[in-house]
Design an enzyme around this catalytic site. Structure first.
Site, PDB file in Angstrom:
ATOM      1  N   MET A 293     -22.122 -61.585 -88.458  1.00 48.77           N
ATOM      2  CA  MET A 293     -21.610 -61.673 -87.090  1.00 48.77           C
ATOM      3  C   MET A 293     -22.039 -60.514 -86.183  1.00 48.77           C
ATOM      4  O   MET A 293     -21.328 -60.137 -85.266  1.00 48.77           O
ATOM      5  CB  MET A 293     -20.084 -61.795 -87.100  1.00 48.77           C
ATOM      6  CG  MET A 293     -19.568 -63.002 -87.883  1.00 48.77           C
ATOM      7  SD  MET A 293     -20.355 -64.561 -87.446  1.00 48.77           S
ATOM      8  CE  MET A 293     -19.533 -64.928 -85.916  1.00 48.77           C
TER       9      MET A 293
ATOM     10  N   ILE B  89     -25.449 -59.023 -83.886  1.00 46.47           N
ATOM     11  CA  ILE B  89     -26.767 -59.381 -83.358  1.00 46.47           C
ATOM     12  C   ILE B  89     -27.706 -58.205 -83.617  1.00 46.47           C
ATOM     13  O   ILE B  89     -27.415 -57.071 -83.245  1.00 46.47           O
ATOM     14  CB  ILE B  89     -26.681 -59.734 -81.858  1.00 46.47           C
ATOM     15  CG1 ILE B  89     -25.837 -61.007 -81.703  1.00 46.47           C
ATOM     16  CG2 ILE B  89     -28.068 -59.915 -81.267  1.00 46.47           C
ATOM     17  CD1 ILE B  89     -25.477 -61.352 -80.284  1.00 46.47           C
TER      18      ILE B  89
ATOM     19  N   HIS C 287     -27.454 -71.634 -88.744  1.00 48.72           N
ATOM     20  CA  HIS C 287     -26.572 -71.735 -87.581  1.00 48.72           C
ATOM     21  C   HIS C 287     -25.847 -73.081 -87.608  1.00 48.72           C
ATOM     22  O   HIS C 287     -26.469 -74.112 -87.865  1.00 48.72           O
ATOM     23  CB  HIS C 287     -27.404 -71.614 -86.298  1.00 48.72           C
ATOM     24  CG  HIS C 287     -26.556 -71.621 -85.066  1.00 48.72           C
ATOM     25  ND1 HIS C 287     -25.805 -70.552 -84.674  1.00 48.72           N
ATOM     26  CD2 HIS C 287     -26.326 -72.600 -84.157  1.00 48.72           C
ATOM     27  CE1 HIS C 287     -25.148 -70.854 -83.564  1.00 48.72           C
ATOM     28  NE2 HIS C 287     -25.456 -72.093 -83.229  1.00 48.72           N
TER      29      HIS C 287
ATOM     30  N   ASP D  34     -30.365 -67.135 -81.503  1.00 45.60           N
ATOM     31  CA  ASP D  34     -30.474 -68.511 -82.004  1.00 45.60           C
ATOM     32  C   ASP D  34     -31.623 -69.290 -81.367  1.00 45.60           C
ATOM     33  O   ASP D  34     -31.502 -70.472 -81.057  1.00 45.60           O
ATOM     34  CB  ASP D  34     -29.143 -69.268 -81.791  1.00 45.60           C
ATOM     35  CG  ASP D  34     -28.002 -68.652 -82.573  1.00 45.60           C
ATOM     36  OD1 ASP D  34     -28.247 -68.090 -83.649  1.00 45.60           O
ATOM     37  OD2 ASP D  34     -26.852 -68.729 -82.102  1.00 45.60           O
TER      38      ASP D  34
ATOM     39  N   GLU E 135     -24.816 -76.995 -95.023  1.00 42.34           N
ATOM     40  CA  GLU E 135     -25.515 -75.706 -94.953  1.00 42.34           C
ATOM     41  C   GLU E 135     -25.927 -75.247 -96.345  1.00 42.34           C
ATOM     42  O   GLU E 135     -27.027 -74.748 -96.554  1.00 42.34           O
ATOM     43  CB  GLU E 135     -24.606 -74.635 -94.330  1.00 42.34           C
ATOM     44  CG  GLU E 135     -24.398 -74.778 -92.842  1.00 42.34           C
ATOM     45  CD  GLU E 135     -23.496 -73.679 -92.272  1.00 42.34           C
ATOM     46  OE1 GLU E 135     -23.421 -72.583 -92.868  1.00 42.34           O
ATOM     47  OE2 GLU E 135     -22.859 -73.924 -91.236  1.00 42.34           O
TER      48      GLU E 135
END
Length: 193
Positions: free
Chosen positions: A95, A97, A114, A150, A179
């Protein structure tokens, strides 16, 4: 016949912030003979991340990095990656960036999963947004990480139907199950195995 003991596998670091369910799935995948990766390092920004238990269970080195100062944190991570000769990074519910500079150091060698069909619903609250927009389906995407959030080149996607009775929680569970299958497939695809 000589058995492969994983010495020629691609040394991989998994970055997590939470439960680590994708980490667990990737660890299981890495143990398969056909898998091109070995998981050598777990990095987290959250000392309470439940996923850290998989480091203990599977005897994988783990590092908790404080992100109060992003520059210092990223320098520490790069040092760890170098020390462990890491060649691939898989973000799995991480979580934070990463900076352009960090990404440049590992260009083309950072993957992310994602929980939406990118380019739709970049960022957070993807399930909520899909339901609010009355979408018929959502899904998940494995993509290369670049400097924009993303936005990197898509490797694989998997579609999941959204039903009227679905809530953000039920949709999250359905997508998470996909996922776990998609991430290993995407890794196999990249290494063309």
């Amino acid at each position: 016949m000589v058995l492969s003991i994983g010495t020629n596998k691609i040394k991989t670091a998994i970055f997590i912030s939470g439960t680590g369910s994708n980490l667990k799935s990737l660890i299981k995948f890495s143990k398969l003979k056909k898998s091109p990766i070995s998981i050598n390092l777990i990095i987290t920004n959250n000392k309470l991340a439940k996923g850290l238990k998989y480091g203990i269970i599977f005897k994988i080195q783990k590092k908790i990095i404080n992100f109060k100062n992003k520059d210092i944190a990223e320098k520490k991570i790069l040092k760890e990656l170098k020390k462990n000769k890491i060649e691939l990074i898989c973000l799995a519910g991480f979580m934070k960036i990463l900076s352009k500079n960090f990404i440049k150091n590992f260009k083309g060698k950072i993957l992310n999963i994602h929980p939406s069909l990118l380019p739709k619903y970049k960022g957070l609250n993807t399930h909520q947004r899909a339901i609010e927009n009355k979408d018929k389906y959502s899904g998940c995407t494995v993509h290369f990480v670049d400097a924009k959030l993303d936005s990197g080149k898509i490797i694989l996607q998997k579609r999941v139907n959204i039903y009227k009775k679905d809530t953000p929680d039920s949709l999250e569970k359905k997508i998470l199950a996909q996922e776990h299958k998609l991430y290993p497939k995407a890794i196999l695809k990249i290494f063309s195995l």
